[in-house]
Design a protein around this motif. Sequence first.
Motif, PDB file in Angstrom:
ATOM      1  N   ALA A   8      21.633  -1.591  45.095  1.00 45.92           N
ATOM      2  CA  ALA A   8      22.434  -2.543  45.874  1.00 45.92           C
ATOM      3  C   ALA A   8      21.918  -3.968  45.662  1.00 45.92           C
ATOM      4  O   ALA A   8      20.709  -4.211  45.665  1.00 45.92           O
ATOM      5  N   ASN A   9      22.842  -4.870  45.432  1.00 46.70           N
ATOM      6  CA  ASN A   9      22.601  -6.297  45.190  1.00 46.70           C
ATOM      7  C   ASN A   9      22.066  -6.607  43.794  1.00 46.70           C
ATOM      8  O   ASN A   9      21.640  -7.725  43.539  1.00 46.70           O
ATOM      9  N   ASP A  10      22.094  -5.633  42.891  1.00 50.54           N
ATOM     10  CA  ASP A  10      21.729  -5.873  41.488  1.00 50.54           C
ATOM     11  C   ASP A  10      22.991  -6.067  40.661  1.00 50.54           C
ATOM     12  O   ASP A  10      24.009  -5.416  40.901  1.00 50.54           O
ATOM     13  N   GLY A  11      22.899  -6.933  39.675  1.00 49.14           N
ATOM     14  CA  GLY A  11      23.980  -7.140  38.723  1.00 49.14           C
ATOM     15  C   GLY A  11      23.527  -6.747  37.330  1.00 49.14           C
ATOM     16  O   GLY A  11      22.336  -6.842  37.001  1.00 49.14           O
ATOM     17  N   VAL A  12      24.451  -6.276  36.524  1.00 47.16           N
ATOM     18  CA  VAL A  12      24.180  -5.860  35.144  1.00 47.16           C
ATOM     19  C   VAL A  12      25.267  -6.450  34.257  1.00 47.16           C
ATOM     20  O   VAL A  12      26.454  -6.364  34.587  1.00 47.16           O
ATOM     21  N   VAL A  13      24.859  -7.054  33.139  1.00 42.45           N
ATOM     22  CA  VAL A  13      25.804  -7.616  32.179  1.00 42.45           C
ATOM     23  C   VAL A  13      25.568  -6.946  30.833  1.00 42.45           C
ATOM     24  O   VAL A  13      24.428  -6.817  30.391  1.00 42.45           O
ATOM     25  N   VAL A  14      26.662  -6.518  30.197  1.00 41.45           N
ATOM     26  CA  VAL A  14      26.586  -5.941  28.852  1.00 41.45           C
ATOM     27  C   VAL A  14      27.358  -6.854  27.908  1.00 41.45           C
ATOM     28  O   VAL A  14      28.575  -6.995  28.030  1.00 41.45           O
ATOM     29  N   PRO A  15      26.646  -7.496  26.974  1.00 41.36           N
ATOM     30  CA  PRO A  15      27.323  -8.370  26.017  1.00 41.36           C
ATOM     31  C   PRO A  15      28.179  -7.574  25.035  1.00 41.36           C
ATOM     32  O   PRO A  15      27.854  -6.422  24.709  1.00 41.36           O
ATOM     33  N   ARG A  16      29.241  -8.174  24.569  1.00 41.83           N
ATOM     34  CA  ARG A  16      30.095  -7.529  23.559  1.00 41.83           C
ATOM     35  C   ARG A  16      29.234  -7.054  22.391  1.00 41.83           C
ATOM     36  O   ARG A  16      28.188  -7.644  22.092  1.00 41.83           O
ATOM     37  N   GLY A  17      29.664  -5.963  21.768  1.00 44.11           N
ATOM     38  CA  GLY A  17      28.948  -5.424  20.616  1.00 44.11           C
ATOM     39  C   GLY A  17      27.768  -4.542  20.972  1.00 44.11           C
ATOM     40  O   GLY A  17      27.055  -4.083  20.075  1.00 44.11           O
ATOM     41  N   THR A  18      27.544  -4.280  22.271  1.00 43.20           N
ATOM     42  CA  THR A  18      26.406  -3.477  22.707  1.00 43.20           C
ATOM     43  C   THR A  18      26.878  -2.102  23.182  1.00 43.20           C
ATOM     44  O   THR A  18      27.693  -2.020  24.106  1.00 43.20           O
ATOM     45  N   PRO A  19      26.365  -1.013  22.591  1.00 41.70           N
ATOM     46  CA  PRO A  19      26.723   0.317  23.081  1.00 41.70           C
ATOM     47  C   PRO A  19      26.276   0.476  24.535  1.00 41.70           C
ATOM     48  O   PRO A  19      25.168   0.050  24.893  1.00 41.70           O
ATOM     49  N   HIS A  20      27.122   1.085  25.358  1.00 42.85           N
ATOM     50  CA  HIS A  20      26.761   1.278  26.756  1.00 42.85           C
ATOM     51  C   HIS A  20      27.555   2.395  27.413  1.00 42.85           C
ATOM     52  O   HIS A  20      28.628   2.784  26.944  1.00 42.85           O
ATOM     53  N   THR A  21      26.987   2.894  28.500  1.00 39.11           N
ATOM     54  CA  THR A  21      27.635   3.843  29.386  1.00 39.11           C
ATOM     55  C   THR A  21      26.995   3.678  30.750  1.00 39.11           C
ATOM     56  O   THR A  21      25.961   3.019  30.887  1.00 39.11           O
ATOM     57  N   PHE A  22      27.588   4.278  31.791  1.00 43.88           N
ATOM     58  CA  PHE A  22      26.986   4.205  33.118  1.00 43.88           C
ATOM     59  C   PHE A  22      27.372   5.416  33.954  1.00 43.88           C
ATOM     60  O   PHE A  22      28.330   6.115  33.650  1.00 43.88           O
ATOM     61  N   TRP A  23      26.571   5.679  35.000  1.00 44.98           N
ATOM     62  CA  TRP A  23      26.726   6.873  35.833  1.00 44.98           C
ATOM     63  C   TRP A  23      26.053   6.626  37.173  1.00 44.98           C
ATOM     64  O   TRP A  23      25.312   5.668  37.347  1.00 44.98           O
ATOM     65  N   ASN A  24      26.301   7.519  38.126  1.00 42.58           N
ATOM     66  CA  ASN A  24      25.617   7.493  39.412  1.00 42.58           C
ATOM     67  C   ASN A  24      24.543   8.584  39.378  1.00 42.58           C
ATOM     68  O   ASN A  24      24.865   9.759  39.400  1.00 42.58           O
ATOM     69  N   PRO A  25      23.256   8.210  39.336  1.00 48.30           N
ATOM     70  CA  PRO A  25      22.194   9.208  39.226  1.00 48.30           C
ATOM     71  C   PRO A  25      21.748   9.811  40.559  1.00 48.30           C
ATOM     72  O   PRO A  25      20.929  10.727  40.574  1.00 48.30           O
ATOM     73  N   LYS A  26      22.244   9.316  41.669  1.00 48.38           N
ATOM     74  CA  LYS A  26      21.783   9.747  43.000  1.00 48.38           C
ATOM     75  C   LYS A  26      22.813  10.639  43.679  1.00 48.38           C
ATOM     76  O   LYS A  26      23.954  10.741  43.261  1.00 48.38           O
ATOM     77  N   GLU A  27      22.403  11.267  44.784  1.00 46.12           N
ATOM     78  CA  GLU A  27      23.298  12.162  45.532  1.00 46.12           C
ATOM     79  C   GLU A  27      24.396  11.418  46.279  1.00 46.12           C
ATOM     80  O   GLU A  27      25.499  11.926  46.408  1.00 46.12           O
ATOM     81  N   ILE A  28      24.074  10.256  46.798  1.00 44.43           N
ATOM     82  CA  ILE A  28      25.055   9.536  47.611  1.00 44.43           C
ATOM     83  C   ILE A  28      25.993   8.724  46.717  1.00 44.43           C
ATOM     84  O   ILE A  28      25.600   8.290  45.631  1.00 44.43           O
TER      85      ILE A  28
END
Length: 121
Positions: free
Chosen positions: A59-79
Amino acid sequence: MPEGANIALAEWTADGTPPGSEPIWIAPLHIHHEDDEAWYVLEGTLGFQIGEETIEAHANDGVVVPRGTPHTFWNPKEIPARYLIIMTAQIRDLIDAIHSTEQRDPETMKKLFEQYGAELL
């Protein structure tokens, strides 16, 4: 999204991962060749693979992925996690196309990503 705008903002929720289960990717590993993408976590946690790096954003963190960068995302927690995704109009159009297609086979998805300046890895 207002006509003529090239940025979209959406609030989404990602279900939690049950204990002992493998997290489910919210998006498969991919690259946007022309577009940057960003997330801001409102509640919970999101995991990210960005290039070779794996991080957790809380919570309250930001993430930026620049173009040309491989990426994926997921929710690793129970909630559940609640977050904002900040994307270009082209990425929003890709997401809309994915959600509206009934064909989910790898070849169809690969072509769909290519239509919107992205590559499914």
